[in-house]
Motif scaffolding. Sequence first.
Motif, PDB file in Angstrom:
ATOM      1  N   GLY B 176       0.820  -1.220   0.000  1.00 10.75           N
ATOM      2  CA  GLY B 176       0.000   0.000   0.000  1.00 10.75           C
ATOM      3  C   GLY B 176       0.847   1.259   0.000  1.00 10.75           C
ATOM      4  N   LEU B 177       2.028   1.166   0.604  1.00 12.92           N
ATOM      5  CA  LEU B 177       2.943   2.311   0.549  1.00 12.92           C
ATOM      6  C   LEU B 177       3.422   2.491  -0.889  1.00 12.92           C
ATOM      7  CD1 LEU B 177       2.845   1.987   3.642  1.00 12.92           C
ATOM      8  CD2 LEU B 177       5.284   2.412   3.698  1.00 12.92           C
ATOM      9  N   HIS B 178       3.677   1.375  -1.543  1.00 13.66           N
ATOM     10  CA  HIS B 178       4.117   1.465  -2.940  1.00 13.66           C
ATOM     11  C   HIS B 178       3.013   2.072  -3.803  1.00 13.66           C
ATOM     12  CE1 HIS B 178       6.401   0.296  -6.560  1.00 13.66           C
ATOM     13  NE2 HIS B 178       5.187   0.255  -7.079  1.00 13.66           N
ATOM     14  N   GLU B 179       1.787   1.622  -3.592  1.00 13.91           N
ATOM     15  CA  GLU B 179       0.682   2.154  -4.402  1.00 13.91           C
ATOM     16  C   GLU B 179       0.537   3.661  -4.176  1.00 13.91           C
ATOM     17  OE1 GLU B 179      -3.006  -0.229  -4.292  1.00 13.91           O
ATOM     18  OE2 GLU B 179      -1.745  -1.902  -3.667  1.00 13.91           O
ATOM     19  N   THR B 180       0.814   4.100  -2.971  1.00 18.86           N
ATOM     20  CA  THR B 180       0.616   5.511  -2.645  1.00 18.86           C
ATOM     21  C   THR B 180       1.805   6.377  -3.051  1.00 18.86           C
ATOM     22  OG1 THR B 180      -0.675   4.834  -0.730  1.00 18.86           O
ATOM     23  CG2 THR B 180       0.082   7.117  -0.767  1.00 18.86           C
ATOM     24  N   PHE B 181       2.989   5.925  -2.699  1.00 22.48           N
ATOM     25  CA  PHE B 181       4.178   6.776  -2.880  1.00 22.48           C
ATOM     26  C   PHE B 181       5.036   6.374  -4.083  1.00 22.48           C
ATOM     27  CE2 PHE B 181       3.660   6.766   1.909  1.00 22.48           C
ATOM     28  CZ  PHE B 181       3.112   8.037   1.976  1.00 22.48           C
ATOM     29  N   GLY B 182       4.703   5.247  -4.712  1.00 21.66           N
ATOM     30  CA  GLY B 182       5.558   4.753  -5.789  1.00 21.66           C
ATOM     31  C   GLY B 182       6.821   4.127  -5.255  1.00 21.66           C
ATOM     32  N   LYS B 183       6.897   3.963  -3.973  1.00 24.95           N
ATOM     33  CA  LYS B 183       8.029   3.330  -3.295  1.00 24.95           C
ATOM     34  C   LYS B 183       7.498   2.869  -1.946  1.00 24.95           C
ATOM     35  CE  LYS B 183       9.512   8.032  -2.132  1.00 24.95           C
ATOM     36  NZ  LYS B 183      10.601   9.006  -2.230  1.00 24.95           N
ATOM     37  N   TRP B 184       8.067   1.764  -1.493  1.00 24.88           N
ATOM     38  CA  TRP B 184       7.477   1.133  -0.323  1.00 24.88           C
ATOM     39  C   TRP B 184       8.323   1.313   0.921  1.00 24.88           C
ATOM     40  CZ3 TRP B 184      10.953  -2.377   1.566  1.00 24.88           C
ATOM     41  CH2 TRP B 184      11.940  -2.800   0.663  1.00 24.88           C
ATOM     42  N   ASN B 185       9.449   2.034   0.783  1.00 27.29           N
ATOM     43  CA  ASN B 185      10.408   1.882   1.869  1.00 27.29           C
ATOM     44  C   ASN B 185      10.911   3.166   2.518  1.00 27.29           C
ATOM     45  OD1 ASN B 185      11.679   2.624  -0.400  1.00 27.29           O
ATOM     46  ND2 ASN B 185      13.100   0.927  -0.477  1.00 27.29           N
ATOM     47  N   PRO B 186      10.032   4.066   2.898  1.00 27.81           N
ATOM     48  CA  PRO B 186      10.537   5.104   3.785  1.00 27.81           C
ATOM     49  C   PRO B 186      10.982   4.435   5.085  1.00 27.81           C
ATOM     50  CG  PRO B 186       8.139   5.140   3.763  1.00 27.81           C
ATOM     51  CD  PRO B 186       8.574   4.155   2.711  1.00 27.81           C
ATOM     52  N   ALA B 187      12.087   4.863   5.616  1.00 27.37           N
ATOM     53  CA  ALA B 187      12.580   4.242   6.863  1.00 27.37           C
ATOM     54  C   ALA B 187      13.352   5.310   7.637  1.00 27.37           C
ATOM     55  CB  ALA B 187      13.471   3.044   6.555  1.00 27.37           C
ATOM     56  N   SER B 188      12.698   5.909   8.594  1.00 29.82           N
ATOM     57  CA  SER B 188      13.381   6.927   9.398  1.00 29.82           C
ATOM     58  C   SER B 188      14.422   6.255  10.278  1.00 29.82           C
ATOM     59  CB  SER B 188      12.372   7.659  10.285  1.00 29.82           C
ATOM     60  OG  SER B 188      11.913   6.786  11.288  1.00 29.82           O
ATOM     61  N   SER B 189      15.387   7.023  10.731  1.00 30.98           N
ATOM     62  CA  SER B 189      16.288   6.461  11.731  1.00 30.98           C
ATOM     63  C   SER B 189      15.467   6.249  13.000  1.00 30.98           C
ATOM     64  CB  SER B 189      17.465   7.404  11.984  1.00 30.98           C
ATOM     65  OG  SER B 189      17.030   8.695  12.341  1.00 30.98           O
ATOM     66  N   ALA B 190      15.834   5.229  13.757  1.00 30.50           N
ATOM     67  CA  ALA B 190      15.024   4.889  14.926  1.00 30.50           C
ATOM     68  C   ALA B 190      15.002   6.044  15.926  1.00 30.50           C
ATOM     69  CB  ALA B 190      15.567   3.626  15.585  1.00 30.50           C
ATOM     70  N   ASP B 191      16.082   6.808  15.992  1.00 32.49           N
ATOM     71  CA  ASP B 191      16.097   7.897  16.972  1.00 32.49           C
ATOM     72  C   ASP B 191      15.138   9.032  16.569  1.00 32.49           C
ATOM     73  OD1 ASP B 191      17.660   8.698  14.841  1.00 32.49           O
ATOM     74  OD2 ASP B 191      19.477   9.083  16.017  1.00 32.49           O
ATOM     75  N   ASP B 192      14.702   9.019  15.310  1.00 36.35           N
ATOM     76  CA  ASP B 192      13.743  10.043  14.879  1.00 36.35           C
ATOM     77  C   ASP B 192      12.391   9.871  15.568  1.00 36.35           C
ATOM     78  OD1 ASP B 192      13.299  12.280  12.922  1.00 36.35           O
ATOM     79  OD2 ASP B 192      11.684  10.941  12.278  1.00 36.35           O
ATOM     80  N   TRP B 193      12.120   8.639  16.022  1.00 36.98           N
ATOM     81  CA  TRP B 193      10.845   8.402  16.709  1.00 36.98           C
ATOM     82  C   TRP B 193      10.713   9.276  17.944  1.00 36.98           C
ATOM     83  CZ3 TRP B 193      11.498   2.304  16.963  1.00 36.98           C
ATOM     84  CH2 TRP B 193      11.657   1.811  15.649  1.00 36.98           C
ATOM     85  N   PHE B 194      11.847   9.621  18.496  1.00 37.59           N
ATOM     86  CA  PHE B 194      11.833  10.442  19.718  1.00 37.59           C
ATOM     87  C   PHE B 194      11.133  11.778  19.488  1.00 37.59           C
ATOM     88  CE2 PHE B 194      13.982  13.491  22.602  1.00 37.59           C
ATOM     89  CZ  PHE B 194      13.651  12.898  23.818  1.00 37.59           C
ATOM     90  N   HIS B 195      11.138  12.241  18.252  1.00 34.14           N
ATOM     91  CA  HIS B 195      10.535  13.538  17.946  1.00 34.14           C
ATOM     92  C   HIS B 195       9.010  13.473  17.811  1.00 34.14           C
ATOM     93  CE1 HIS B 195      14.215  15.797  17.481  1.00 34.14           C
ATOM     94  NE2 HIS B 195      14.705  14.904  16.657  1.00 34.14           N
ATOM     95  N   SER B 196       8.454  12.285  17.859  1.00 28.88           N
ATOM     96  CA  SER B 196       7.012  12.152  17.637  1.00 28.88           C
ATOM     97  C   SER B 196       6.216  12.690  18.822  1.00 28.88           C
ATOM     98  CB  SER B 196       6.639  10.682  17.435  1.00 28.88           C
ATOM     99  OG  SER B 196       7.390  10.135  16.391  1.00 28.88           O
ATOM    100  N   GLU B 197       5.034  13.174  18.498  1.00 29.44           N
ATOM    101  CA  GLU B 197       4.109  13.582  19.556  1.00 29.44           C
ATOM    102  C   GLU B 197       2.976  12.573  19.726  1.00 29.44           C
ATOM    103  OE1 GLU B 197       4.685  18.410  18.999  1.00 29.44           O
ATOM    104  OE2 GLU B 197       3.098  17.377  17.908  1.00 29.44           O
ATOM    105  N   LEU B 198       2.713  11.857  18.638  1.00 28.51           N
ATOM    106  CA  LEU B 198       1.693  10.810  18.692  1.00 28.51           C
ATOM    107  C   LEU B 198       2.234   9.609  17.925  1.00 28.51           C
ATOM    108  CD1 LEU B 198      -1.274  10.010  19.436  1.00 28.51           C
ATOM    109  CD2 LEU B 198      -1.910  10.782  17.133  1.00 28.51           C
ATOM    110  N   ILE B 199       2.312   8.487  18.616  1.00 27.79           N
ATOM    111  CA  ILE B 199       2.818   7.264  17.982  1.00 27.79           C
ATOM    112  C   ILE B 199       1.674   6.266  17.892  1.00 27.79           C
ATOM    113  CG2 ILE B 199       4.357   5.285  18.283  1.00 27.79           C
ATOM    114  CD1 ILE B 199       6.388   7.189  19.565  1.00 27.79           C
TER     115      ILE B 199
END
Lengths: 217, 946
Positions: B176-199
């Motif tokens: 579904g990511l591929h259908e939406t973005f034309g690529k299936w593999n966005p992958a943030s660095s794990a430490d980027d999760w720290f910046h989230s406000e809602l997980i």
Amino acid sequence: MFTYSLQGLELTADVSGPLEVEENETTARSAVYQVLGAFFAASPADAADGERWSKELAEAATLLPFAFEVGSVAVPNGTSSDDHAAEHDRLLGGSALLGGAARDDRDAEIASVRREYEYFGLASSDEAPRPADHLATELDFLQYLCFREAATPSPRLVASFRRAQRDFLVNHVLDWVPGFVAATLAAGAGQPLAWALERLDAFLAADHDYVVARLGA
Amino acid sequence: MHSEDVIGLPRSEERASEDTYRSRWTWESVGWGTHCVDCYPGNCPYRVYSSGDRVVREEPSGTFDTVEEGVPDANPMGCNKGACWSQQLYDGDRLLHPMRRVGERGSGEWERISWDEALTQIADSMLDAIAEGGPQSIVREGTPEVAAVFPTDRFFNVFGGRTLDLHPSFNDFSIGLHETFGKWNPASSADDWFHSELILIWHMNPAFTRIPFYHYMLEARYHGAEIVSISPDLNASHMHADYHVPISSGDDAALGLAMVQVILEEGIADTTFIREQTDLPCLVRTDTRRYLRASDVRGGGLARDDQLFHWDPEQGLVEADRGNLLLHGREVALSGSYEVTLANGQTVTVEPVLAMLERQLQEHYTPELSQAITGVHPDMVRMIARKAATSRTNIMLGWNSCKYYHGDLIERAMCLLLAVTGNWGKQGTGIRSWMIGMADGMFTLMVKTLPGVEGAEQLLAAQEAGTAMMRAADPSITTEEIAVRELSRTLARVQLGEEGTMGMRGSPPAFWWYWQGNYRERWNNPEWGDTSLPRTFDEYFEEAIANGWWTGLDEPRPEDPPHVLIECGGNMLRRTRGGATQLGPNLWDRLDLIVSIDFRLNFTGLNSDIVLPAAQHYEKVNFHIPTSHTMRLTLSDRNVTPAGEAKPEWDIYRLLLETFARRAAERGVTEYGNGTGATFTPADMADRYTLNGYLTGEDQVADEIIRDSVYVGTLPEGTDLARMREVGFERFIGWGTSPYALAQASPIEMEKTHSPFRNHVELGDPFPTYSRRAQFFIDHPWWTEAGEDLPVHKPNPRSGGNQPLRMTSGHNRWSIHSMNQANPVILQTHRGEPLVEISVEDARARGVADDDLIRVWNDITSFRARAKVSPGVRPGQIVSYNGWDGHQYADWKGANEIEAGMVKWIAFAGGYGHINYSMSEWQPIPVDRGVPCDFELDPTPTNDGR
Ligand code: SF4
């Protein structure tokens, strides 16, 4: 036109780009490495001809992009070829010209410089004509890297050859040559060896600064 | 120091046990190690302690540096498997010698043979296979075990074998990511999760599956984030969540769409983001329900079909820029309808995609309507939706949704939620899948024909020439990412078949399963597929073939049967949906030789003809999967020599090629073809493999990988194997050239966490989709026919039968797939034998008590396992965590045997922008979640020894 001339290394891979190029600042650097390498590979008899070496070095250095004093060699009159040979043996014999000998683990150093040569399409063997960590072989490698920098059509390769020059200078040549030069001069090197050692020392330092500046730019 | 030094007691014989204990904790050397397997993202740097050429223990090094000030570092990095990995170097299931079966396949009767005997028999079988069906009749499935990937790829390239695309084999393709973005593999660095406000933990169980990284979610929570766990069951990740959304299994699209409905209805959507980033303002003809295209407006000829339009309140009809997404404040229409005159003089009504979407949401997906599907209370839907609209929201997506038949619809709904809330391309936002890249030396090594820098340059120059051609052919290709992707799509169809190192034939495995595994029968069962479709499976399949959507890829055909199978680093019989029940009679029994190369005797090995012992991690030089989740290349070094007669895969293939050349010469085979006109000469294959002896061994190979990566610009200058041996890892500094890395579409900032898609948001770089936008309206005729042109909810098909329960799965906590399931330390941390988790209610209704042996069955077959009766499991659900190996179950029948291996029928589509195959991307993928089943107390508990 300029081309490289290897004595301690041989080409193992197909290379992209021409085999000779118009002379320019970069081939001048290659040419200086070529002359210095040849000097330290020469037999005592050949090395004794100071006039020839200073002339060749001056010619090679003509287009250098940085200041470099070639100077002149005054070989004392009356020095016999036997004296030269004996002096040559005393100062450059044994392991004096082997970078690995200046380190704790020569085998590791040989493996390390060999790997550098290999990645850039060159090979050396322990036997012929001289070891991988011999000063002349290491200068040969720098000669080749400068030549390829001048000859390759790929900007990526140009950057890679420059980086390789800097890294090889820092990690290998400059790690032992200044000490070797100082020790040999202190041991009373006569001419033209003393002249060649001083030119080598000065050129390595100047070329390193130049390469670092180019990479920084 | 001895005990008397500490407490003054004399030493005596009686205290020898202390010395025994002490000797366990002494070592002679310390090196770097990690576990280069598919524990993705893994990459935990370990210190490995060895004594007497045996590894005695390991521990996390805790040496990853802090990246961004104020964001916690990654340390200590490790997991329960890694902490006792060395146990497995010397375990009972460790392969120490080449072995050949002497009884029937799977009988468990083996003889030890020499390497020479083993390699000679394999070489002879390969030559027989080549004589009968060409080198392409020697086949391998892909494997995600990175240690095995590049030697195996290079080996297959050299002799011209067939490699099956690895992605469908393990099915982590976020379709579904591929259908939406034309690529299936966005992958943030794990430490980027720290910046989230809602997980939103959604189709993921990170407390089990992301052990080294889970702490970032908790730290984000301490930092003020809220965590929402969306799952049918109460799993381990629920424990630290602020909210649990108890959804019925597989109905997540309805939940996502209901949240989008709330956000649009309440006017809290990020309309600037929607306008720029998505196709939602693109105009659709109401008469055809297809996009308004330049070919409509300007007629055929030079007008491109994929040029779409916006409605600008001031300028009227304007082209939706394919080259850049930024609108610089222009507010193109998101609602209303407009009249447009076409090239043929016809006047049609058009409206933005968003207008259609809003109607659909209003009609079918209000929170109240969705409750009937999902069971989630409308108040909960509204609360989460409002939070998402006002928070940096991060959807923690595992690879669970993509294993549902309609997983693409689930993921499209998730992406839509992020789109309307402006939640990608910023720190702490987005959605994720997996990616591999940056260590470009791994990829150059698979195919380079020249050693050293020249070989790397040759490949880079070829890629550059290729992308230049792509750009020349289509000037709207404005980014490197799209150019590389288009090139990959084009090259994927070219079976290079060149002698040298580009010789292997690549195939999407769907065709392998269809024609060689007889899945045709299963996939054509109309009851097991999407019953809302108007046509049969084979009607879609045949149309796809007739349209040429898979030309050059739809192999191996029935007339091209495989003869030899080489499985290296994988466990195909355990992994394949349908298992031995389907593969056994249809494929396995037809193969002349099955070879398994592994460090342990797994289920596939047990069913092979020859097993070759591979070096374990700590016994060979390798790297973990290079991924943006960690942004580092992590070294696993050779700390000890391989146990027994085991060898690194690199050496095994070199020896095999040498043996192959010898046997070919003895049998008078000087060359052979592969059916594409290319010829292969066995005599010099080993030389091509090693680049004429240049790649002397694994040190040289590892160093070449590093140096090529430096050359490409992904590792810092001066990095080499010697440096890696000092520090154990190195941080990537560039994306390099692979499509999966370029898909991140973000700058790498050395002092900032990585968040994908920043270039789309900050620079307006287009997406590699048909519309060049995040695309929610797919007007491919099959999507229209399926009623899926917009994201919708569809019920999970009944692939496997009409039973009342549904089996779900997920990665377990104790093992990376089956790899650690027999580790004696790990076995003591859980029940130690295959189990399924069932609800209290379902257990009671069937008279099953905790720890009973039960038989789980459907129309396909059955398997037996212990019942773990759990109040965390919802009635109607059975949870079978993956990883138990086939032979650990009674009768050697595991949970995968009852899986139908159904593929989504319309996934055979092509011919539409990003709906086109390229390696490890768009293609049919077998699904295995929500398997219909039932269970009963096992009437014949043969493995109940208690
Ligand atoms: S198995 Fe993977 S996740 Fe666990 S410690 Fe090793 S590298 Fe890390």
